[in-house]
Structure formats: structure tokens, C-alpha cells
Scaffold this motif. Sequence first.
Motif, short mmCIF file in Angstrom:
data_model
loop_
_atom_site.label_atom_id
_atom_site.label_comp_id
_atom_site.label_asym_id
_atom_site.label_seq_id
_atom_site.Cartn_x
_atom_site.Cartn_y
_atom_site.Cartn_z
N UNK A 173 -28.29 -8.81 -1.67
CA UNK A 173 -26.91 -9.25 -1.51
C UNK A 173 -25.95 -8.08 -1.71
N UNK A 174 -24.89 -8.05 -0.93
CA UNK A 174 -23.91 -6.99 -1.05
C UNK A 174 -22.60 -7.56 -1.57
N UNK A 175 -22.01 -6.86 -2.50
CA UNK A 175 -20.74 -7.32 -3.06
C UNK A 175 -19.61 -7.02 -2.08
N UNK A 176 -18.69 -7.95 -1.97
CA UNK A 176 -17.53 -7.76 -1.11
C UNK A 176 -16.44 -7.06 -1.90
N UNK A 177 -15.98 -5.95 -1.35
CA UNK A 177 -14.95 -5.18 -2.02
C UNK A 177 -13.60 -5.85 -1.79
N UNK A 178 -12.93 -6.19 -2.88
CA UNK A 178 -11.60 -6.79 -2.80
C UNK A 178 -10.58 -5.69 -3.03
N UNK A 179 -9.90 -5.30 -1.97
CA UNK A 179 -8.92 -4.23 -2.07
C UNK A 179 -7.63 -4.77 -2.69
N UNK A 180 -6.78 -3.89 -3.21
CA UNK A 180 -5.50 -4.35 -3.75
C UNK A 180 -4.68 -5.11 -2.70
N UNK A 181 -4.78 -4.69 -1.43
CA UNK A 181 -4.02 -5.38 -0.38
C UNK A 181 -4.52 -6.82 -0.21
N UNK A 182 -5.84 -6.98 -0.21
CA UNK A 182 -6.41 -8.32 -0.05
C UNK A 182 -6.03 -9.20 -1.24
N UNK A 183 -6.10 -8.63 -2.44
CA UNK A 183 -5.73 -9.38 -3.64
C UNK A 183 -4.26 -9.80 -3.57
N UNK A 184 -3.41 -8.90 -3.12
CA UNK A 184 -1.98 -9.22 -2.99
C UNK A 184 -1.77 -10.31 -1.95
N UNK A 185 -2.52 -10.25 -0.86
CA UNK A 185 -2.40 -11.28 0.18
C UNK A 185 -2.84 -12.65 -0.33
N UNK A 186 -3.85 -12.67 -1.15
CA UNK A 186 -4.32 -13.94 -1.71
C UNK A 186 -3.24 -14.56 -2.59
N UNK A 187 -2.57 -13.72 -3.38
CA UNK A 187 -1.49 -14.23 -4.23
C UNK A 187 -0.36 -14.76 -3.35
N UNK A 188 -0.02 -14.01 -2.32
CA UNK A 188 1.06 -14.42 -1.42
C UNK A 188 0.72 -15.73 -0.73
N UNK A 189 -0.51 -15.87 -0.28
CA UNK A 189 -0.93 -17.11 0.38
C UNK A 189 -0.85 -18.30 -0.58
#
Length: 215
Positions: free
Chosen positions: A1-17
Motif C-alpha cells: 500500500x502507498x500512502x497518499x501525500x496530503x499537500x498543504x493546498x489539498x488540506x486547505x481545499x478540504x477545509x474550504x469545502x
Amino acid sequence: MTATLVTPEIQANRITRSLLGYGVLAGPFYVGVSLAQALTREGFDLSRHSWSLLANGSLGWLQITNFVLAGLMVIAAAVGLARAVPSRWAPLLVGAFGTAMIAAGALRADPALGFPAGTPDGPGTVSWHGIGHLTAGGIGFLCVIAATWVLARHQPRGLAWYSRISGVLFLAGFVGIASGNRAPALTLGFVAGVIIIFTWLAVISVRLYRSLPCR
């Protein structure tokens, strides 16, 4: 299994969503709670009484809570808008609408027009908190109407026209109820306007939600 890298941009988008999600929830919550009370509380006439009057009586706390919680949801959506659109004013105007809803809940409308049951028919006595309620409502309504036009500048052509038309229709409903005429068509027209403006907020929130990558 490979871990999915959560970038700061993706994390910010999740908060925005997540914040924009409240723009979808606010309308159904506020309208649903208001209609449930309007259809079940003794003496309330949907074609004659404004939903603000539901803040009176022994169950008035339900509508007060409804105003406050829906207002908080609108403010959360405004924060999401601020993170998702290149507009300074649109989020501020939507946030002002949410703040006005909270103020309208804290400043209870005066009993009038025979509601709650036992209240004399007619406009009734206007108190300081009744004036505050009307003032908060008026400011909030004008702010969200302005937001529909400001935000239209940052939307695709079709959605931009939808945004402007929603603002105009809500303005028409607001002017009708603010005239003091309690004709059923005007009272129900304002109800329709409230549904239209919350639907607009939901549509804009969904569109921005879908535009943000989260993985």
C-alpha cells in the motif's frame, strides 16, 4: 500500500469545502424548521404572518435558535467564499447577512396580527428589540442582495445571470413585505424570496465546492 501525500493546498481545499458545505445546509435547515413551526403552531397563518413572529410564545426559543444556528452556517459559508473566490466584498456581504440573522434572533420581533394566540389583531406595539429586529433584517437582506451582484462578476455567464436574477427576485419579495401590506400574495412572495436566496447560496457553494481538488 502507498500512502497518499496530503499537500498543504489539498488540506486547505478540504477545509474550504467543509466551510462551503454550510452554505448548502443553511437554507434547508432554516426553511425546514420555520415551515415545521408555521404548519403546526396554533394561530399561525403562513399566508399572513412572517416567520419572525414565530420567535414569540412559549415555543419562541425554537425560532430564535433557528435564526442563530442558520446565521452561523451562513457565516461559515462566507469564510469558505473568502477562501475560494477572488472577491473581498462578496464574502463580507454574505457574512453580514449571517450576522444579521443572529442579531434578528437575539432581537425578537414583536407579537402582532393575532400571533401568538391571544395577541390582538393589528400591527401591535413596537418595542426597542422589535425595531432592532427589523433593522437587522433590513441590513442583512440588502447585504445579501448586493452579494448576488458582486459575486456574479466572478461566475460563468449563465451562473452570473442566475445570481443577479436571484438577487432581484429576493429584492422584490423584500420590498413587498416591507411595504406593510399583508396581502397573502406579498407574504407568500417573501417566503418564496427567502427560499430563492438560500437556494442561490447553496448553488454557489456547490459550484465552488466542486471546483476545488481535494486529492
